[in-house]
Motif scaffolding. Structure first.
Motif, PDB file in Angstrom:
ATOM      1  N   CYS A  73      96.369 126.828 -32.882  1.00 27.13           N
ATOM      2  CA  CYS A  73      97.639 127.497 -32.556  1.00 27.13           C
ATOM      3  C   CYS A  73      97.485 129.011 -32.557  1.00 27.13           C
ATOM      4  O   CYS A  73      97.860 129.693 -31.591  1.00 27.13           O
ATOM      5  CB  CYS A  73      98.719 127.085 -33.565  1.00 27.13           C
ATOM      6  SG  CYS A  73      99.364 125.417 -33.326  1.00 27.13           S
ATOM      7  N   PHE A 181     102.950 129.628 -30.646  1.00 24.75           N
ATOM      8  CA  PHE A 181     102.596 128.375 -31.305  1.00 24.75           C
ATOM      9  C   PHE A 181     102.735 128.542 -32.816  1.00 24.75           C
ATOM     10  O   PHE A 181     102.544 129.642 -33.350  1.00 24.75           O
ATOM     11  CB  PHE A 181     101.162 127.974 -30.944  1.00 24.75           C
ATOM     12  CG  PHE A 181     101.003 127.403 -29.568  1.00 24.75           C
ATOM     13  CD1 PHE A 181     101.057 126.036 -29.360  1.00 24.75           C
ATOM     14  CD2 PHE A 181     100.815 128.240 -28.464  1.00 24.75           C
ATOM     15  CE1 PHE A 181     100.924 125.499 -28.082  1.00 24.75           C
ATOM     16  CE2 PHE A 181     100.678 127.717 -27.191  1.00 24.75           C
ATOM     17  CZ  PHE A 181     100.731 126.337 -26.997  1.00 24.75           C
ATOM     18  N   TRP A 193     105.504 122.951 -29.906  1.00 25.73           N
ATOM     19  CA  TRP A 193     105.900 124.072 -29.042  1.00 25.73           C
ATOM     20  C   TRP A 193     106.928 123.628 -28.014  1.00 25.73           C
ATOM     21  O   TRP A 193     107.886 124.358 -27.740  1.00 25.73           O
ATOM     22  CB  TRP A 193     104.682 124.671 -28.335  1.00 25.73           C
ATOM     23  CG  TRP A 193     105.035 125.960 -27.656  1.00 25.73           C
ATOM     24  CD1 TRP A 193     104.935 127.218 -28.165  1.00 25.73           C
ATOM     25  CD2 TRP A 193     105.620 126.106 -26.344  1.00 25.73           C
ATOM     26  NE1 TRP A 193     105.411 128.144 -27.266  1.00 25.73           N
ATOM     27  CE2 TRP A 193     105.834 127.495 -26.143  1.00 25.73           C
ATOM     28  CE3 TRP A 193     105.971 125.222 -25.349  1.00 25.73           C
ATOM     29  CZ2 TRP A 193     106.388 127.997 -24.972  1.00 25.73           C
ATOM     30  CZ3 TRP A 193     106.530 125.730 -24.182  1.00 25.73           C
ATOM     31  CH2 TRP A 193     106.730 127.096 -23.999  1.00 25.73           C
TER      32      TRP A 193
END
Length: 326
Positions: A73, A181, A193
């Motif tokens: 992320c 993210f 997300w």
């Protein structure tokens, strides 16, 4: 590199997979649109990947080598922050783009009558020795909650219609910076997300019906999501219940928690707890009851005979026959 900003910045997070990421990079650099940059974020010390990428001689390739592991992320977030283009296109290191992906998606955004924040497309789900599967079968309907699309559009046999896979996403950079993210997530990164992104008032999505990405689903590739940590998924879902409709929450617990728990041999008290939570926090439907029976009583035995992708292929072919007959 030319001082003029590129049209699109591709962002690829990677770690310890030099051969795969180089294949992904080459698919980016082979796009019909040449005004692009490819940003590879190496997520922690990885000399082999750094060396392999160094052998690709193209000024459009930028490599960000991180001193420590931050997770997929945050690696994507760092790539988006470093991007110079208005659009950011995501690509997992074990997937690849078809050459006209960016050309088709930019054209779709340009032809829209309203400002677009995201463009997604279908993709080819490819496993070694098997026929490509075209996914997703459908896209979200106008006004349909994204959680309902992701988890309620499932057949009574357990075949999920599919979701907009991450390697097909084209996002406006400023929107991705505003809705980044979630740092630290081990799994469910794209689904997390989507739930948050679709909840943003400025989210406007355009869907391209043709496949523009190859999603490699080989058993040998060891994708992050191959074995589902169902308890981690359960904890994430309980903490994010506000992002689901009541109906979708029940389906999520059954599909992402009950199903893998049963296939991994979880004890009955654990399965019973999941069933009780699906009933208490979700909405029970006839389809959900059928899925519970399949996941607990049937699929654990089927799983001993067929790999999950083989089962998905059978379900896909059955669904295709039904559509053609209709």
């Amino acid at each position: 590199m030319n001082d003029r900003p590129p049209l699109v910045s591709a962002v690829i997070p990677t770690r310890n997979r030099p051969e795969l990421v180089c294949q992904a990079v080459r698919s980016v650099l082979s796009q019909t649109i040449r005004e692009i940059e490819c940003i590879v974020v190496i997520d922690g010390p990885d000399p082999a990947t750094l060396h392999s990428l160094g052998e690709i001689e193209d000024p459009r390739l930028r490599v960000i080598a991180l001193a420590e592991n931050v997770g997929g992320c945050e690696a994507r977030n760092l790539g988006a922050r470093a991007a110079r283009a208005e659009w950011v296109a995501l690509l997992d290191d074990d997937d690849e783009w078809l050459p006209f992906r960016l050309e088709k998606q930019l054209a779709a955004a340009a032809s829209s009558t309203e400002p677009v924040t995201m463009v997604v497309s279908r993709f080819l789900d490819r496993a070694e020795g098997d026929k490509d599967l075209l996914r997703p079968h459908i896209f979200p309907r106008q006004g349909q909650p994204i959680s309902d699309f992701l988890w309620c559009e499932v057949s009574c046999m357990g075949g999920i219609a599919g979701f907009p896979q991450t390697s097909t996403w084209l996002l406006r950079r400023e929107f991705l910076l505003e809705v980044p993210f979630t740092k630290g997530l081990k799994v469910l990164q794209d689904l997390d997300w989507l739930l948050r992104g679709y909840g943003h008032p400025r989210m406007r999505v355009v869907f391209v019906s043709e496949p523009l990405t190859i999603f490699h689903n080989d058993q040998a590739r060891h994708r992050v999501t191959k074995r589902i940590d169902w308890e981690y998924c359960r904890q994430w879902a309980m903490a994010n219940r506000h992002l689901f409709t009541k109906k979708a929450f029940g389906f999520f617990l059954v599909i992402y928690c009950l199903n893998p728990a049963a296939q991994q041999g979880a004890a009955w008290p654990e399965l019973k707890r999941l069933l009780q939570e699906a009933r208490s926090f979700g909405r029970i439907t006839p389809k959900l009851i059928v899925l519970c029976f399949l996941y607990v009583c049937i699929y654990p035995w089927v799983g001993k005979v067929l790999f999950p992708h083989n089962r998905a292929s059978v379900l896909y072919q059955m669904r295709s026959l039904v559509r053609r007959a209709g």
